[in-house]
Design a protein around this motif. Structure first.
Motif, PDB file in Angstrom:
ATOM      1  N   ARG A   1       0.830  -1.204   0.000  1.00  0.00           N
ATOM      2  CA  ARG A   1       0.000   0.000   0.000  1.00  0.00           C
ATOM      3  C   ARG A   1       0.863   1.252   0.000  1.00  0.00           C
ATOM      4  O   ARG A   1       0.512   2.266  -0.615  1.00  0.00           O
TER       5      ARG A   1
ATOM      6  N   GLU B   1       2.120   1.826  -3.548  1.00  0.00           N
ATOM      7  CA  GLU B   1       1.037   2.264  -4.415  1.00  0.00           C
ATOM      8  C   GLU B   1       0.667   3.724  -4.154  1.00  0.00           C
ATOM      9  O   GLU B   1       0.395   4.489  -5.082  1.00  0.00           O
TER      10      GLU B   1
ATOM     11  N   ASP C   1      -1.698  -5.598  -9.376  1.00  0.00           N
ATOM     12  CA  ASP C   1      -2.876  -5.772 -10.227  1.00  0.00           C
ATOM     13  C   ASP C   1      -2.538  -5.543 -11.696  1.00  0.00           C
ATOM     14  O   ASP C   1      -2.987  -4.570 -12.295  1.00  0.00           O
TER      15      ASP C   1
ATOM     16  N   SER D   1      -8.610   0.009 -10.376  1.00  0.00           N
ATOM     17  CA  SER D   1      -8.817  -0.267  -8.965  1.00  0.00           C
ATOM     18  C   SER D   1      -8.137  -1.579  -8.581  1.00  0.00           C
ATOM     19  O   SER D   1      -7.643  -2.307  -9.447  1.00  0.00           O
ATOM     20  N   ASP D   2      -8.117  -1.866  -7.288  1.00  0.00           N
ATOM     21  CA  ASP D   2      -7.496  -3.075  -6.772  1.00  0.00           C
ATOM     22  C   ASP D   2      -8.309  -4.296  -7.196  1.00  0.00           C
ATOM     23  O   ASP D   2      -9.485  -4.420  -6.864  1.00  0.00           O
TER      24      ASP D   2
ATOM     25  N   SER E   1     -10.035  -6.607  -4.259  1.00  0.00           N
ATOM     26  CA  SER E   1     -10.935  -6.052  -3.247  1.00  0.00           C
ATOM     27  C   SER E   1     -12.194  -5.531  -3.941  1.00  0.00           C
ATOM     28  O   SER E   1     -12.187  -5.234  -5.139  1.00  0.00           O
TER      29      SER E   1
ATOM     30  N   ASN F   1       0.002   0.628  -9.062  1.00  0.00           N
ATOM     31  CA  ASN F   1      -0.332  -0.659  -8.460  1.00  0.00           C
ATOM     32  C   ASN F   1       0.674  -1.697  -8.911  1.00  0.00           C
ATOM     33  O   ASN F   1       0.919  -1.844 -10.107  1.00  0.00           O
TER      34      ASN F   1
END
Length: 797
Positions: free
Chosen positions: A475, A478, A487, A613-614, A617, A484
């Motif tokens: 995190r 990122e 991903d 996005s992740d 999650s 990221n």
């Protein structure tokens, strides 16, 4: 039963020795048992998607992990400390045998001579030979023309520009090409520096990562000791190691808590340290025999069979509780040891065998699943339940009968007998009212259960705690670089036209932030790229007439490449041929991320896509792959294999549960010889199942590939107490019903404690699994105690 009780009583000492010996042998074997946390073990190795992924990942040379150096002070001096620490690590890289090399963050320097193609042609315009007359200017100087000094200075300036373009940057300050620092750092973040490194082994080799990652940590500790610099590690190798270590830790922790919690309940109920010790000994022997058999069959536990201990403890203790409670009840009426064993066997053998059989069969049903991990779970849990049943049925009466015959009638639990009897009696009077209230509650939960089941989550919580080093470090990277590192979805294009077509398709997807491929070389336009290349070729060709410039090129190992490039330049007609020229000469550190050749020699362009996005999650894995559905067959890599796994389990969970319910229906029908009894048990199990998912919805537990497995499990587990209560209710004897309520309550309580032990695990994956099963057992107890006695059942003699 009389003959069996005679054998158990007469040969109790040989029986004790036999089971203790098996327990010791199982303990010895279980010390070699490890936990393999690799998600791929859940899928069959011969699955085409898995084979494709393994072949692709084995060909990737650029599988990097990252060292993140951190300083919580942000002064210029602290920045220099980070740089010094990075330099120390880089210069001592050969000391660590597990590290094959560090990753260059400077793209052009890693291209080496090929960087010529990427150079802006305008940088070379001033270096043409008609403007650089160094040799003739020297001749002018020997004729005393002092204006030549100005020309020489100008030529040397051009020469310096030339060298700046073509000299390898790493020869000047090598370690700086292997580090990356964010341009800005927010107030709530430390100052960080990132270094990428590759390792000698694969991240899927748990044995390798368990040795390599601790060795790298020890090496970094020795280098950074006393510098005041902290560090974190992140990457697939690190994740494999942390997942494995955490799985082992949680496995041991939950097992210990289960055993201690069950022992505490038994002691409080039976008021005897000896009886508690006998039951604890029975549990331990059963557990070690099961683990020993697990080692002999499979050698290790996988991410699913990690739950083996808690499941078998939660189920196996039921058999011990029913036998122990019944023996104590009989001890109130007689001290004759043979009669106690005989009467106990007579009362509990039939319901115990039926409940054990239904549970074993439910787990055997898992063998029809494609997943090796689930098959292993079915095999080992079936064996474990059979082992626990055998130990509790034979060993426990043999080892405890002497104590129970003398102390059983004085157990603390007998103080509850009158209260439990009043409950059993009251159910006959107000059972309709209480049953209606409970049924309404189950229907209410069922509504939310359907909502939860229909919203299957493709992003389950992990084995690793959210507060773990690897999660926090990832995190941090990122946030610092606004990107990221985990991903990235990769696609394979079979030719250049498909590369263009797929790239155009992906560019229009709102869920994609960045696309990288060989086309990034022509970001300014294909026509401009080819034109620039030709201008570079023309400029470079002119330097061949200068001895000094050729010397620089040879010294920097560019000369041979330039000669080859000039020879091939004539064949460059379009962007595709130029890109293929670039790809053919790329160093492996870059080429592997842009180009892939399979084992059959077929080549593909690689497109790397970074989502917005992740992926792991908020169900974004599902959202992303559904939005790129047309290219699903072209996708490859870990995100796809993860999505494929989620999809496979989701599709198979419902058929497995239906088969389990049908199996229980037929077993109860065969045993009860009454189809309406079977139908009532079936309806109750369906209500328990759907209500459990409703509870999960209200408590924020998603239906994932792990929690969906609680469906067939709770069918096999929850039916046990119901079967015992059906047998007791059908006899029409309130005293017998109260005794069964007592034993079912005790067995349910110990099972709940076993499953709640998962709540102490660090990983949310284990927590959600255990808490779901715990509530499922609680619902099964509610139904067994307050609904079963109210319903009509076929009478037994």
């Amino acid at each position: 039963m009389e003959k069996l009780s005679e054998i158990v009583y007469r040969y109790r000492y040989p029986l004790i020795v036999f089971f203790v010996f098996l327990g010791i042998l199982g303990f010895y074997l279980s010390t070699n048992l490890s936990v393999d946390s690799n998600f791929l073990e859940v899928l069959p190795s011969d699955d085409p998607v898995v084979e494709e992924y393994l072949k692709f990942s084995s060909g990737e040379e650029s599988e990097y992990s990252y060292i993140v150096l951190k300083s919580y002070e942000k002064t210029p001096e602290d920045r220099e400390k980070l740089l010094d620490a990075a330099k120390t690590i880089f210069e001592n890289r050969n000391e660590n045998k597990y590290i094959t090399g560090f990753s260059k963050f400077d793209y052009l320097t890693d291209l080496g001579p090929l960087g010529l193609i990427m150079v802006d042609s305008s940088d070379l315009n001033d270096l043409s030979m008609n403007k650089m007359e160094l040799e003739s200017n020297y001749m002018t100087l020997t004729n005393y023309d002092f204006n030549a000094i100005r020309y020489i200075v100008s030529d040397f300036s051009r020469l310096e520009n030339f060298e700046d373009i073509f000299t390898k940057e790493e020869n000047i300050d090598s370690y700086k090409n292997y580090i990356q620092m964010p341009d800005e750092t927010s107030d709530d973040m430390p100052l960080i520096l990132v270094m990428g490194f590759s390792l000698t082994g694969k991240n899927t080799d748990i044995g390798y990562t368990d040795v390599a990652i601790p060795a790298i940590r020890q090496w970094l500790n020795s280098l950074l000791n006393g510098t005041g610099i902290e560090y974190g590690l992140v990457g697939d190798h690190v994740a494999s190691n942390e997942s494995h270590m955490q799985a082992n830790k949680d496995f041991l922790l939950t097992t210990l808590i289960s055993l201690l919690g069950i022992a505490a309940i038994v002691f409080l109920a039976y008021s005897s340290f000896k009886i508690t010790l006998y039951l604890f000994l029975s549990l331990s022997i059963s557990m070690f025999i099961t683990l020993g058999i697990s080692y002999l069959i499979f050698g290790s536990l996988n991410i699913v069979t990690t739950f083996l201990n808690a499941i078998t403890l939660g189920l196996g203790i039921d058999y011990g509780i029913h036998i122990m409670t019944r023996m104590m009840d009989e001890a109130k009426n007689t001290e004759d040891e043979k009669k106690i064993i005989f009467r106990t066997y007579k009362k509990v053998t039939k319901p115990l065998i039926v409940s054990m059989s239904t549970t074993v069969i439910v787990f055997i049903i898992l063998l029809i699943v494609k997943s090796p991990a689930l098959k292993e779970m079915g095999i080992l849990t079936s064996i474990g339940i059979s082992v626990f049943f055998s130990v509790m049925y034979l060993f426990l009466p043999a080892v405890s009968i002497k104590t129970i015959s003398k102390q059983g009638g004085k157990a603390r639990i007998h103080k509850l007998d009158s209260g439990i009897y009043m409950v059993a009696k009251g159910l006959k009077k107000i059972g309709i009212i209480s049953g209606t209230i409970i049924l309404s509650g189950l229907l209410f939960l069922s509504f939310f259960g359907f909502l939860n089941i229909s919203d299957f989550s493709y992003t389950p919580p992990g084995l690793i705690s959210e507060d773990s080093e690897i999660i926090k470090t990832a995190r941090l990277i990122e946030k610092a670089f606004n990107g990221n590192i985990t991903d990235v979805v990769k696609y394979l294009a079979s030719d250049y036209d498909e590369l263009l077509e797929m790239t155009d398709y992906l560019k229009n997807n709102k869920n994609i932030k960045k696309i990288q491929s060989a086309l990034n070389f022509v970001e300014d336009g294909e026509e401009g790229f080819v034109k620039n290349f030709r201008e570079v070729i023309n400029s470079v060709e002119k330097v061949k007439g200068s001895i000094l410039l050729e010397g620089i090129l040879k010294k920097e190992e560019y000369y041979d490449f330039i000669i080859e490039m000039l020879d091939e330049a004539e064949n460059i007609k379009d962007t595709e041929s130029l890109i293929n020229l670039i790809l053919s000469r790329l160093p492996s550190s870059i080429k592997d991320s842009l180009y892939y050749t399979d084992e059959n020699g077929k080549s593909y362009y690689v497109i790397s896509v970074e989502p917005t996005s992740d992926l792991f999650s908020n169900n974004f894995n599902k959202i992303f792959f559904e939005s790129t559905e047309d290219l699903y067959g072209k996708a490859i890599g870990y995100p796809k294999i993860f999505y494929y796994l989620m999809n496979m389990i989701r599709k198979q969970a419902l058929p497995i549960s239906v088969i389990a319910l049908i199996t229980i229906f037929f077993i109860v029908w065969l045993e009860r010889k009454a189809i309406f009894d079977s139908l009532k048990v079936l309806v109750m199990m369906i209500l328990i199942l759907i209500s459990m998912f409703g509870f999960m919805y209200l408590t924020g537990i998603d239906v994932t590939f792990i929690t969906v497995l609680t469906a067939p499990l709770i069918i096999g587990i929850g039916v046990d107490g119901i079967i015992h209560m059906v047998h007791a209710s059908s006899k029409g004897n309130t005293l017998e019903l109260s005794k069964t309520i007592k034993s079912v309550t005790m067995s349910s309580l110990t099972s709940i404690v076993a499953f709640i032990s998962f709540g102490f695990a660090e990983g949310k994956l284990l927590k959600s699994f255990g808490l779901s099963l715990a509530f499922g057992v609680f619902l099964a107890w509610i139904v067994a105690i307050f609904i079963v006695p109210v319903l009509p059942w076929r009478k037994e003699k």
